[in-house]
Each structure stands twice: as structure tokens, then as C-alpha cells.
Design a protein around this motif. Sequence first.
Motif, PDB file in Angstrom:
ATOM      1  N   ARG A  59       0.685  -1.220   0.036  1.00 16.09           N
ATOM      2  CA  ARG A  59      -0.094   0.096  -0.024  1.00 16.09           C
ATOM      3  C   ARG A  59       0.837   1.412   0.069  1.00 16.09           C
ATOM      4  NH1 ARG A  59      -2.246  -4.352   1.703  1.00 16.09           N
ATOM      5  NH2 ARG A  59      -4.638  -4.551   1.856  1.00 16.09           N
ATOM      6  N   ASN A  60       2.333   1.174   0.039  1.00 15.60           N
ATOM      7  CA  ASN A  60       3.229   2.285   0.066  1.00 15.60           C
ATOM      8  C   ASN A  60       4.148   2.093  -0.792  1.00 15.60           C
ATOM      9  OD1 ASN A  60       2.230   4.118   2.432  1.00 15.60           O
ATOM     10  ND2 ASN A  60       1.840   2.117   3.156  1.00 15.60           N
ATOM     11  N   ALA A  61       4.184   2.539  -2.075  1.00 19.59           N
ATOM     12  CA  ALA A  61       5.163   2.254  -3.170  1.00 19.59           C
ATOM     13  C   ALA A  61       6.375   3.033  -2.605  1.00 19.59           C
ATOM     14  CB  ALA A  61       4.682   2.753  -4.632  1.00 19.59           C
ATOM     15  N   ARG A  62       6.149   4.239  -2.033  1.00 21.26           N
ATOM     16  CA  ARG A  62       7.257   5.149  -1.413  1.00 21.26           C
ATOM     17  C   ARG A  62       6.959   5.163   0.123  1.00 21.26           C
ATOM     18  NH1 ARG A  62      11.084   5.679  -5.279  1.00 21.26           N
ATOM     19  NH2 ARG A  62      10.302   5.494  -7.395  1.00 21.26           N
ATOM     20  N   GLY A  63       7.608   5.893   0.739  1.00 15.31           N
ATOM     21  CA  GLY A  63       7.543   6.116   2.353  1.00 15.31           C
ATOM     22  C   GLY A  63       8.989   5.563   3.045  1.00 15.31           C
ATOM     23  N   VAL A  64       8.693   5.548   4.416  1.00 14.48           N
ATOM     24  CA  VAL A  64       9.669   5.168   5.305  1.00 14.48           C
ATOM     25  C   VAL A  64       9.196   4.120   6.305  1.00 14.48           C
ATOM     26  CG1 VAL A  64      11.110   5.633   7.278  1.00 14.48           C
ATOM     27  CG2 VAL A  64      10.993   7.502   5.354  1.00 14.48           C
ATOM     28  N   ALA A  77      11.574  -8.028   8.015  1.00 11.24           N
ATOM     29  CA  ALA A  77      11.084  -6.915   7.489  1.00 11.24           C
ATOM     30  C   ALA A  77      11.409  -6.398   6.236  1.00 11.24           C
ATOM     31  CB  ALA A  77      10.985  -5.661   8.528  1.00 11.24           C
ATOM     32  N   VAL A  78      12.836  -6.724   6.004  1.00  7.50           N
ATOM     33  CA  VAL A  78      13.239  -6.392   4.527  1.00  7.50           C
ATOM     34  C   VAL A  78      12.841  -7.470   3.607  1.00  7.50           C
ATOM     35  CG1 VAL A  78      15.349  -6.443   3.154  1.00  7.50           C
ATOM     36  CG2 VAL A  78      15.240  -5.306   5.273  1.00  7.50           C
ATOM     37  N   ASN A  79      12.563  -8.580   4.020  1.00  6.31           N
ATOM     38  CA  ASN A  79      11.976  -9.491   3.078  1.00  6.31           C
ATOM     39  C   ASN A  79      10.592  -9.312   2.718  1.00  6.31           C
ATOM     40  OD1 ASN A  79      13.577 -12.510   2.321  1.00  6.31           O
ATOM     41  ND2 ASN A  79      14.281 -11.577   4.388  1.00  6.31           N
ATOM     42  N   GLY A  80       9.727  -8.835   3.807  1.00 12.69           N
ATOM     43  CA  GLY A  80       8.450  -8.468   3.412  1.00 12.69           C
ATOM     44  C   GLY A  80       8.479  -7.273   2.499  1.00 12.69           C
ATOM     45  N   LEU A  81       9.304  -6.434   2.713  1.00  7.71           N
ATOM     46  CA  LEU A  81       9.109  -4.892   1.699  1.00  7.71           C
ATOM     47  C   LEU A  81       9.815  -5.475   0.605  1.00  7.71           C
ATOM     48  CD1 LEU A  81       9.009  -1.997   2.293  1.00  7.71           C
ATOM     49  CD2 LEU A  81      11.462  -1.964   2.547  1.00  7.71           C
ATOM     50  N   PHE A  82      10.699  -6.256   0.055  1.00  6.29           N
ATOM     51  CA  PHE A  82      11.153  -6.921  -1.014  1.00  6.29           C
ATOM     52  C   PHE A  82      10.368  -7.590  -1.613  1.00  6.29           C
ATOM     53  CE2 PHE A  82      13.142 -10.125  -3.714  1.00  6.29           C
ATOM     54  CZ  PHE A  82      14.271  -9.062  -4.354  1.00  6.29           C
ATOM     55  N   SER A  84       6.936  -7.238  -1.579  1.00  9.06           N
ATOM     56  CA  SER A  84       5.868  -6.136  -1.788  1.00  9.06           C
ATOM     57  C   SER A  84       6.231  -5.422  -2.988  1.00  9.06           C
ATOM     58  CB  SER A  84       5.434  -5.437  -0.780  1.00  9.06           C
ATOM     59  OG  SER A  84       6.439  -4.383  -0.634  1.00  9.06           O
ATOM     60  N   GLU A  85       7.535  -5.381  -3.459  1.00 14.71           N
ATOM     61  CA  GLU A  85       8.191  -4.538  -4.312  1.00 14.71           C
ATOM     62  C   GLU A  85       8.135  -2.823  -4.278  1.00 14.71           C
ATOM     63  OE1 GLU A  85       6.565  -5.725  -8.309  1.00 14.71           O
ATOM     64  OE2 GLU A  85       7.493  -7.793  -8.094  1.00 14.71           O
ATOM     65  N   SER A  86       7.758  -2.576  -2.845  1.00 22.02           N
ATOM     66  CA  SER A  86       8.118  -1.318  -2.512  1.00 22.02           C
ATOM     67  C   SER A  86       9.365  -0.607  -2.636  1.00 22.02           C
ATOM     68  CB  SER A  86       7.393  -1.134  -1.261  1.00 22.02           C
ATOM     69  OG  SER A  86       7.392   0.161  -0.787  1.00 22.02           O
ATOM     70  N   ARG A  87       9.414   0.622  -3.016  1.00 24.12           N
ATOM     71  CA  ARG A  87      10.661   1.267  -3.071  1.00 24.12           C
ATOM     72  C   ARG A  87      10.656   2.296  -1.872  1.00 24.12           C
ATOM     73  NH1 ARG A  87      14.119  -1.135  -5.467  1.00 24.12           N
ATOM     74  NH2 ARG A  87      15.246   0.862  -5.674  1.00 24.12           N
ATOM     75  N   ALA A  88      10.165   1.804  -0.722  1.00 26.12           N
ATOM     76  CA  ALA A  88      10.201   2.755   0.540  1.00 26.12           C
ATOM     77  C   ALA A  88      11.570   2.741   1.147  1.00 26.12           C
ATOM     78  CB  ALA A  88       9.326   2.007   1.397  1.00 26.12           C
ATOM     79  N   GLN A  89      12.006   3.796   1.826  1.00 27.83           N
ATOM     80  CA  GLN A  89      13.272   3.575   2.498  1.00 27.83           C
ATOM     81  C   GLN A  89      13.392   3.042   3.712  1.00 27.83           C
ATOM     82  OE1 GLN A  89      13.768   7.954   2.499  1.00 27.83           O
ATOM     83  NE2 GLN A  89      14.145   8.176   0.074  1.00 27.83           N
ATOM     84  N   ALA A 305      17.150   1.145  -0.313  1.00 30.62           N
ATOM     85  CA  ALA A 305      17.554   2.715   0.041  1.00 30.62           C
ATOM     86  C   ALA A 305      17.440   2.750   1.695  1.00 30.62           C
ATOM     87  CB  ALA A 305      16.512   3.375  -0.412  1.00 30.62           C
ATOM     88  N   LEU A 306      18.698   3.031   2.267  1.00 34.09           N
ATOM     89  CA  LEU A 306      19.053   3.024   3.666  1.00 34.09           C
ATOM     90  C   LEU A 306      19.035   4.486   4.050  1.00 34.09           C
ATOM     91  CD1 LEU A 306      19.235   1.359   6.012  1.00 34.09           C
ATOM     92  CD2 LEU A 306      21.686   1.048   5.728  1.00 34.09           C
ATOM     93  N   LEU A 307      18.107   4.863   5.048  1.00 40.61           N
ATOM     94  CA  LEU A 307      18.220   6.169   5.449  1.00 40.61           C
ATOM     95  C   LEU A 307      19.410   6.773   6.501  1.00 40.61           C
ATOM     96  CD1 LEU A 307      14.543   7.228   6.394  1.00 40.61           C
ATOM     97  CD2 LEU A 307      16.076   8.184   4.697  1.00 40.61           C
ATOM     98  N   ASN A 308      19.925   5.755   7.617  1.00 41.81           N
ATOM     99  CA  ASN A 308      20.521   6.388   8.617  1.00 41.81           C
ATOM    100  C   ASN A 308      22.170   5.663   8.419  1.00 41.81           C
ATOM    101  OD1 ASN A 308      19.357   4.240   9.254  1.00 41.81           O
ATOM    102  ND2 ASN A 308      19.464   4.844  11.623  1.00 41.81           N
ATOM    103  N   ALA A 309      22.694   5.561   7.209  1.00 38.37           N
ATOM    104  CA  ALA A 309      23.977   5.275   6.925  1.00 38.37           C
ATOM    105  C   ALA A 309      24.650   6.067   6.634  1.00 38.37           C
ATOM    106  CB  ALA A 309      23.894   3.772   6.318  1.00 38.37           C
ATOM    107  N   PRO A 310      26.019   6.331   6.741  1.00 41.70           N
ATOM    108  CA  PRO A 310      26.773   7.384   6.366  1.00 41.70           C
ATOM    109  C   PRO A 310      27.186   7.094   4.825  1.00 41.70           C
ATOM    110  CG  PRO A 310      28.152   6.104   7.702  1.00 41.70           C
ATOM    111  CD  PRO A 310      26.818   5.473   7.942  1.00 41.70           C
TER     112      PRO A 310
END
Length: 311
Positions: A59-64, A77-82, A84-89, A305-310
Amino acid sequence: MVLSAGALAVVNPFAAGGRAARLWRQLESAVRAGFPELGVRFTTAPGEAEAIAHDWGLRNARGVLLVAGGDGTLHEAVNGLFRSESRAQLGVIPVGSGNDFARNAGIPLDPREALRALQGSPPRSVDLGHLAFQADSGPAARVFLNSVSLGVSVHANRLAQSLPRRGAARLRYGLAGLAAVLWSKPSRYLVTCGDRVLLEGLALNLTVANGAYFGGGMRISPDSSPADGTLELVVLGPLSRLRALQALSQLRAGTHLALREVSVTRLREPLRIASTGPTLRAEADGEEIEVAGGLTIRVLPAALALLNAPS
């Protein structure tokens, strides 16, 4: 109930022996300040983080998607996101006992610092590993963040999971590794990559690494990075118990690679692992998998896409 907010936190309150629940209570107001439309779901059983992330991702192609837990929760969680083919961060709040993915990605291990790193951080692309195999129910696939292992580390992981979660992960994984090394025997494998035969014979352990760390801070593959577009195969050949104990003692520093029984191969093509036995037991990010026949492993460059990595 399925949430459709633009930001969702999946929280495993049982991570680190229940310490994660207390940490989340301390952090929640700061998380909500950064993500005002945040939805929160708490996991109550194994597999639930994957189901939650999958339903939300559809339900969220984008988001966090924020994950507050350890490596097991992240793996789900990453397997579930993968799937779903979502491009969420993805944002990681490391409140588990091992937190190897946070180490591998350079995310601060202090949950408060990791949360601060989320604020205004541009996303960084990191690789995933992809594992395809035959399960009892038919063809199956998983993605992994840290590593896939076969051999002695599977036994060590199982023992570590059975020990009390309270206390230092380093001690728990160390004791489990010691017991596994003393009682495990080499297995016979056929390992191929393209038209190359990398191994045909006995090995005590095989690890395909996407990052340097596994097993609660052991540097199984010191030169591995989740952002270099490659995986590394680390083979620990047959060893006497004394030599195996030496290798175990050097894992945390990563100096085991100097042993003549250890080899490392960088992989850009898919890797195939087969065994002479009827089934293979592997562990991916600490989650055990039973494989009928063999398995194929490949890298998925810049798949997350990972948010809080340098950067």
C-alpha cells in the motif's frame, strides 16, 4: 488492521531479552517528532515483522519503514518489503542483541544516535544478497542483509538462540561458537560460480558475506561492504579441533584469514552450493533455513535505500 501511513515503525519489543521494549518507550516521542504521521506496529511472534512489512509495502510504493529490533527483525521486515516490491526507504533503530547489519552499514549502535542520524539524512543505496532454493513446499527465495552460512556457524547460531537473551551478545555467541566448534564435523560440498568449481570436498564452514560482520560482531569477511556490488565467499576448510579453536579466537579481529585453511573469493556471478546429503541447513542473518538439494546465491546491487547510514 493494515496501516497505510507514509511512515511505519515495526517494533520488536522482545529483542535483546525484552530490553527493546524499554528503549522504544524512551525513544518513541523523538521518533514521532521526526515522523508526525507515523504508524506503529509491535510484533508478537516470529514471522510477523515480515507480514506487517509486506502488507504495508503493498500500500506504500514510497515512504519510510523504520525497524526497531535486531538482525532477525530486520531480516523479516526487509524480506516483506522486498516481496511487496515497494521502494520505501529503510531506517534502522538497533535495539537487538547482535546488531550486525548496523555495524556493516555504519549505523550508530547507540539507538539514540541512530535515531538522530535519521533526521535529514539522504538515503544511501546498499546491496542485498538473494538466496533461491527448494523448500518442502516448492521453490523459495529470501533476501539477506549480512550473510548466509552453512556448517559450523549454523550449529553455533542454533545454540546461541537457545541461550538467555539477557547479557552481552558477544558472550552468548562466543560460548555457542566454542561448543559448536568442539562438536561439529566437516561436510562435503560442491561449490560453483559460473563455470568455475570453487570447492569440491570437505569444509567446516561456508559463509557468503554481504558485510564484514556476523554472529554478534565477528569479522567473518573484513573487506566486505554492503555497498560494493559484490558478495564474498569465505571457506573454512577441514581443521583439527585445536586449529578450529584458533580460527574461532581470531574471528572477532578478522585475523583468521591468515590461516592456510581459510580462503576468500569475491563474487559477482551467482554461486551454487550443493551437498551430498538429502538436505542442507543454512542460516541467513541468523534465521535458519532447510534446503532440499542445493541453493543459488547472488548479489542484488543497490537494492535497498537506507536512511541512516553514512554516505
